[in-house]
Design an enzyme around this catalytic site. Structure first.
Site, PDB file in Angstrom:
ATOM      1  N   SER A   1      41.928   6.897  14.593  1.00  0.00           N
ATOM      2  CA  SER A   1      40.647   7.182  13.955  1.00  0.00           C
ATOM      3  C   SER A   1      40.406   6.230  12.793  1.00  0.00           C
ATOM      4  CB  SER A   1      40.641   8.622  13.434  1.00  0.00           C
ATOM      5  OG  SER A   1      39.548   8.856  12.571  1.00  0.00           O
TER       6      SER A   1
ATOM      7  N   TYR B   1      44.020  15.377   8.612  1.00  0.00           N
ATOM      8  CA  TYR B   1      43.637  14.798   9.907  1.00  0.00           C
ATOM      9  C   TYR B   1      43.987  13.308   9.945  1.00  0.00           C
ATOM     10  CZ  TYR B   1      40.642  12.745  13.493  1.00  0.00           C
ATOM     11  OH  TYR B   1      40.178  12.025  14.559  1.00  0.00           O
TER      12      TYR B   1
END
Length: 336
Positions: free
Chosen positions: A128, A153
């Protein structure tokens, strides 16, 4: 005919990727636990579309179940694995941290073990743009260190990259990491900004606009993402020919990281304007401070990706937003 695995096949990117691989003639095994992080009906609808293909097999199970993952790998003997399953969402990680450890760390370890013990030819896995954290130099380069994540995350995605490198080094598993930048399009996730904006605007509710609107994102249309991933999947990762002990941005292992983005950051307020234009309604904006764990801007340096696959995303935000709103109207039976 290749036998490939797509984890997270009921998810947004995973669904689109599986559809493309099936259209290209691959035998696709989809793996997903179909959790309720967002509306399960949307996930089931994606799966129903995939089930129309005779070369699609679906396994509903959790990647944290190591025994089930091992059985799947041993039975199918995949040539390529596209690992897109994860617990997504920066903000959700602030309140549900254990879900990220189970899905993004334990689940990924089980996938790596499956690849290791069954001689998978190439593992491509979702990372990501969140890994760039507090990096301030833009556009973000995959050659720069990413040692300061600002959400759990992002930390799990950084950990995935390091785990993959260790398996590439120790066991020769070719691994390609995909740092996705704000992917959007039809069949998108309800927790993403574009979906939330459309929901709120049509319902007459205010939309939350963080950092008082001073935000930029490298929005990347899902078809461009899928094209990039498919092309990368055709060439397994290999040791970096520029590798040197004096170059920490290179590796002697069959491992590589690519930014998968549009290289064209857009102001958030411009996106809101396009959503308004396509809906024919004006948003009520609730201007708020920056959210914890969020960043003001993202911008992808994709020069290495473009050189590797001879492809550059071409879908404009204007076209992409229209396509998303057209799908949204159909899905929710929204009349003009």
């Amino acid at each position: 005919m290749r036998q490939v695995l797509v984890t997270g096949c009921a998810g947004f990117i995973g669904y689109h990727l599986a559809e493309r691989l099936l259209a290209d003639g691959d035998q696709v095994v989809g793996y997903d636990n179909v959790n309720d992080y967002y509306d399960v009906r949307l996930k089931r609808a994606r799966l129903a579309r995939l089930a129309r293909h005779p070369n699609f097999v679906f396994i509903e199970a959790d990647l944290a179940d190591g025994q089930r993952v091992a059985q799947t790998f041993a039975h199918h003997r995949f040539e390529v694995v596209f690992h897109l399953a994860a617990q997504a969402g920066v903000r959700h990680s602030l309140t549900h941290p254990h879900a990220y450890v189970d899905a993004n760390l334990v689940g990924f370890l089980n996938v790596l073990e499956g690849c290791r013990h069954n001689r998978v030819g190439h593992l491509l896995f979702a990372s990501s743009s969140s890994v760039y954290g507090t990096n301030s130099r833009q556009p973000f380069s995959s050659r720069e260190p990413v040692d300061h994540p600002i959400s759990l995350y992002a930390a799990t995605k950084k950990a995935n990259e390091m785990m993959a490198h260790s398996y590439a080094h120790l066991f020769g598993v070719p691994c390609t990491g995909l740092r996705f930048f704000t992917v959007y399009g039809p069949w998108g996730r309800p927790d993403m900004a574009m979906f939330k904006f459309a929901d709120a605007i049509l319902a007459g509710r205010p939309i939350d606009v963080f950092n008082h609107g001073d935000m930029e994102r490298d929005f990347t249309y899902v078809d461009d993402v899928v094209e990039s991933v498919v092309r990368l999947g055709r060439t397994p990762a290999a040791p970096d020919p520029a590798w040197s002990q004096d170059r920490p941005d290179t590796s002697h292992a069959p491992y590589r990281i690519h930014n998968v983005g549009n290289s064209n950051p857009v102001p958030l307020l411009h996106l809101i304007g396009l959503v308004e234009q396509n809906l024919g309604r004006t948003a009520i904006q609730n201007r708020l401070p920056m959210q914890p764990g969020d960043v003001r801007a993202t911008s992808a340096d994709t020069a290495e990706l473009e050189a590797a696959i001879d492809y550059k995303p071409s879908t404009t935000l204007e076209v992409g937003v229209k396509n998303f709103i057209d799908w949204y109207r159909e899905w929710f039976a929204v009349t003009p």
